[in-house]
Motif scaffolding. Structure first.
Motif, PDB file in Angstrom:
ATOM      1  N   ARG A 177      -1.936  -3.623  -2.762  1.00 27.89           N
ATOM      2  CA  ARG A 177      -2.776  -4.223  -3.893  1.00 27.89           C
ATOM      3  C   ARG A 177      -3.504  -5.478  -3.453  1.00 27.89           C
ATOM      4  O   ARG A 177      -4.813  -5.487  -4.012  1.00 27.89           O
TER       5      ARG A 177
ATOM      6  N   ARG B  69       1.851   4.173  -8.159  1.00 25.86           N
ATOM      7  CA  ARG B  69       1.846   3.593  -9.420  1.00 25.86           C
ATOM      8  C   ARG B  69       2.157   2.020  -9.247  1.00 25.86           C
ATOM      9  O   ARG B  69       1.429   1.057  -9.782  1.00 25.86           O
TER      10      ARG B  69
ATOM     11  N   SER C  85       1.228   0.424  -6.641  1.00 27.98           N
ATOM     12  CA  SER C  85      -0.127  -0.145  -5.787  1.00 27.98           C
ATOM     13  C   SER C  85      -1.218   0.167  -6.693  1.00 27.98           C
ATOM     14  O   SER C  85      -2.327  -0.428  -6.500  1.00 27.98           O
ATOM     15  N   GLY C  86      -1.085   0.525  -8.099  1.00 29.74           N
ATOM     16  CA  GLY C  86      -2.305   0.573  -8.788  1.00 29.74           C
ATOM     17  C   GLY C  86      -3.296   1.705  -8.430  1.00 29.74           C
ATOM     18  O   GLY C  86      -4.542   1.560  -8.870  1.00 29.74           O
ATOM     19  N   LEU C  87      -2.763   2.684  -7.816  1.00 33.98           N
ATOM     20  CA  LEU C  87      -3.570   3.836  -7.302  1.00 33.98           C
ATOM     21  C   LEU C  87      -3.080   5.070  -7.955  1.00 33.98           C
ATOM     22  O   LEU C  87      -2.325   5.070  -8.468  1.00 33.98           O
TER      23      LEU C  87
ATOM     24  N   SER D 167      -8.225   4.523  -5.768  1.00 33.50           N
ATOM     25  CA  SER D 167      -8.382   3.942  -7.084  1.00 33.50           C
ATOM     26  C   SER D 167      -9.060   4.851  -7.744  1.00 33.50           C
ATOM     27  O   SER D 167      -9.573   5.954  -7.733  1.00 33.50           O
TER      28      SER D 167
END
Length: 254
Positions: A44, A71, A73-75, A92
């Motif tokens: 992140r 999830r 890692s925001g990806l 992303s």
């Protein structure tokens, strides 16, 4: 151990001419056998558009593990994992995925089966091929796989491409040199951050790398040792390799 802060690495953005500045991370994650929370924090903090993973989970419930990492890692998961025997691609939401393919390479028992995770993606007005690899520990097989990698990029048919991987070879090796003879070695082109990618405290080696085709502008590449949000403790806890982060400017598609 303290590390001086490197110059700022450009942030992701889309230019008025349609070209895209993207951040690409290559990372051997050792099948997520270490500290998953530390691993996610490192990813992140790098704010990547693309993560080219090696040693992704590939056995029991590998899809759940890949989804959990994406999830945290925001990806999102793009392709790879078990079907590519370890290489995987995450992205992303800025990235539009046009097509994917996982390829298995010729197998030479008792050596480990190897593969490529590949995708063609679009970011802004730019389109590029993406390939994640983890090459053999055996020298002759590794050299052959480098040729297969270059053949695969050519077959994907895009003028711009990025490759990330654990080469199991150093810059003075035949395999590394075979790839660097056709593509830009991003760290050698525009060094930023740290150089060596083996675990902190291990013998100093650069065996993980990001490469790009010559039409892609390398804005900086290296190990993000002093990037805000990244700690030495997390780098040690996350996995047994250090990540390689690159900022690249990809021209708009013609």
């Amino acid at each position: 151990m303290s590390h001086p802060a490197p110059p700022d690495l450009p942030a992701s953005r889309t230019e008025s001419d349609g070209s895209a500045v993207i951040r690409v991370l290559s990372y051997n994650i050792r099948s997520m056998r270490d500290d998953e929370a530390a691993l996610a924090r490192v990813i992140r903090a790098c704010a990547p558009d693309l993560v080219l993973v090696q040693e992704a989970p590939r056995f029991f419930r590998w899809r759940k593990a890949a989804a959990r990492l994406a999830r945290a890692s925001g990806l999102v998961w793009v392709t790879g994992g078990a079907p590519a025997t370890g290489p995987m691609i995450l992205s992303s939401l800025r990235v539009n995925v046009e097509r994917t393919e996982d390829l298995l390479l010729p197998h030479n028992p008792p050596l480990h089966r190897r593969g490529f995770a590949t995708a063609v993606v679009r970011v802004g007005g730019a389109r590029l091929s993406v390939l994640s690899c983890h090459l053999s520990m055996q020298a002759a097989e590794r050299y052959t796989q480098a040729g297969l990698l270059l053949d695969r990029l050519a077959a994907m048919g895009e003028p711009h491409a990025v490759v990330g991987g654990d080469l199991n070879d150093r810059p003075d090796g035949r395999t590394f040199g075979r790839i660097a003879g056709s593509l830009q070695d991003a760290w050698a082109t525009k060094p930023w951050g740290g150089e060596h990618t083996t675990r902190l405290g291990d013998p100093l080696q650069r065996i993980d790398a990001i490469f790009a085709t010559h039409g892609v502008e390398v804005l900086g590449c290296g190990v993000p040792m002093a990037l805000p949000g990244i700690t030495e403790a997390d780098l040690r806890a996350a996995t047994d390799h250090l990540p390689v982060l690159a900022a690249l400017r990809v021209p708009a598609a013609g």
